[in-house]
Design a protein around this motif. Structure first.
Motif, PDB file in Angstrom:
ATOM      1  N   ARG A 232       0.851  -1.193   0.000  1.00 21.46           N
ATOM      2  CA  ARG A 232       0.000   0.000   0.000  1.00 21.46           C
ATOM      3  C   ARG A 232       0.888   1.245   0.000  1.00 21.46           C
ATOM      4  O   ARG A 232       1.859   1.323   0.748  1.00 21.46           O
ATOM      5  CB  ARG A 232      -0.882  -0.002   1.248  1.00 21.46           C
ATOM      6  N   LYS A 233       0.553   2.223  -0.834  1.00 18.57           N
ATOM      7  CA  LYS A 233       1.324   3.444  -0.879  1.00 18.57           C
ATOM      8  C   LYS A 233       1.103   4.214   0.412  1.00 18.57           C
ATOM      9  O   LYS A 233       0.026   4.168   1.002  1.00 18.57           O
ATOM     10  CB  LYS A 233       0.880   4.298  -2.063  1.00 18.57           C
ATOM     11  N   GLU A 234       2.119   4.982   0.823  1.00 17.47           N
ATOM     12  CA  GLU A 234       1.992   5.761   2.056  1.00 17.47           C
ATOM     13  C   GLU A 234       0.946   6.846   1.936  1.00 17.47           C
ATOM     14  O   GLU A 234       0.257   7.159   2.897  1.00 17.47           O
ATOM     15  CB  GLU A 234       3.341   6.378   2.402  1.00 17.47           C
ATOM     16  N   VAL A 235       0.853   7.438   0.760  1.00 14.06           N
ATOM     17  CA  VAL A 235      -0.141   8.483   0.510  1.00 14.06           C
ATOM     18  C   VAL A 235      -0.818   8.160  -0.814  1.00 14.06           C
ATOM     19  O   VAL A 235      -0.141   8.029  -1.839  1.00 14.06           O
ATOM     20  CB  VAL A 235       0.506   9.878   0.440  1.00 14.06           C
ATOM     21  N   GLU A 236      -2.125   7.995  -0.774  1.00 13.54           N
ATOM     22  CA  GLU A 236      -2.866   7.656  -1.986  1.00 13.54           C
ATOM     23  C   GLU A 236      -3.889   8.739  -2.288  1.00 13.54           C
ATOM     24  O   GLU A 236      -4.571   9.232  -1.387  1.00 13.54           O
ATOM     25  CB  GLU A 236      -3.568   6.301  -1.820  1.00 13.54           C
ATOM     26  N   GLN A 237      -3.993   9.066  -3.567  1.00 11.69           N
ATOM     27  CA  GLN A 237      -4.917  10.105  -3.984  1.00 11.69           C
ATOM     28  C   GLN A 237      -5.855   9.588  -5.057  1.00 11.69           C
ATOM     29  O   GLN A 237      -5.568   8.605  -5.751  1.00 11.69           O
ATOM     30  CB  GLN A 237      -4.152  11.305  -4.566  1.00 11.69           C
ATOM     31  N   ASP A 238      -6.969  10.317  -5.206  1.00 10.94           N
ATOM     32  CA  ASP A 238      -7.900  10.028  -6.299  1.00 10.94           C
ATOM     33  C   ASP A 238      -7.157  10.041  -7.621  1.00 10.94           C
ATOM     34  O   ASP A 238      -6.361  10.934  -7.865  1.00 10.94           O
ATOM     35  CB  ASP A 238      -8.972  11.131  -6.375  1.00 10.94           C
TER      36      ASP A 238
END
Lengths: 118, 112
Positions: free
Chosen positions: B1-7
């Motif tokens: 899982r990425k540390e920060v995920e965006q739309d």
């Protein structure tokens, strides 16, 4: 104030060549950073310098070295460039937490260096 | 899982529309949160910090939900000049250097 300046703006290298990216800031910031930005990857931290005289590895340090020359300047060196190092490189700086304990986290970025390694 | 995920983008909206971007972060120890804006082929610039109580700056509103590890940015009355990539940024480091983790960004295109 110029803020954060970077040289060069563009560079094309052949595989195996070396070069140094220069960065300078005139905001009296303590901390400086080098990032690379690749499509679909976001900005990734290569190295940082919390204060003059210290440097630490970031997320993707392999193939790079850095020098914190003085409080103003932080250079990034590619000793033997590889095509995987084709990227846009950004330098940034920020204040570090002061004695009051406040954390100054805003980073100010330079205009970037577009590097292509053939 | 990425540390920060965006739309994922891009978001194409007409001028005057309201648009919202979402972001989730994985490190529950994260201390500070930001939205940066990046114009095409330019450097990122701080748009606004995000505080626990939520904060507003003109047409921009940022919200933080620590329990859900979720950050949002709302832009009201979109302008053509809002067209850019919006980066969700998280700082989990409590040391002397501000180590930021950047999301990959959400591109916004505002049209006439």
């Amino acid at each position: 104030n110029a803020g954060v300046t970077q040289t060069p703006k563009f560079q094309v290298l052949k595989t195996g060549q070396s070069m140094t990216l220069q960065c300078a800031q005139d905001m009296n910031h303590n901390s400086m950073y080098w990032y690379r930005q690749d499509p679909g990857m976001g900005l990734r931290l290569i190295y940082y310098s919390a204060s003059e005289g210290t440097t630490d590895k970031g997320e993707v340090p392999n193939g790079y070295n850095v020098s914190r020359l003085n409080k103003r300047e932080f250079s990034l060196r590619l000793e033997s460039a590889a095509p995987s190092q084709t990227s846009v490189y950004f330098c940034a700086s920020s204040l570090s937490p002061g004695t009051s304990g406040r954390s100054y986290n805003e980073q100010f970025f330079g205009p970037g260096t577009r590097l292509t390694v053939l | 899982r990425k540390e920060v995920e965006q739309d994922p983008g891009p978001f194409n909206v007409p001028e005057g529309a309201t648009v919202a971007f979402n972001c989730t972060y994985s490190n529950s120890a994260s201390q500070s949160f930001f939205w940066y804006r990046q114009d095409c082929r330019k450097e990122p610039k701080l748009l606004m910090s995000v505080y626990s109580s939520g904060n507003e700056d003109g047409r921009f509103t940022a919200q933080l939900n620590r329990a859900s590890q979720y950050i949002s940015l709302l832009i009201r009355d979109s302008k053509l000049s809002d067209s850019a990539t919006y980066l969700c940024v998280v700082n989990g480091d409590t040391g002397t250097a501000s180590k930021l983790t950047f999301g990959t960004g959400t591109r916004l295109q505002v049209t006439l």
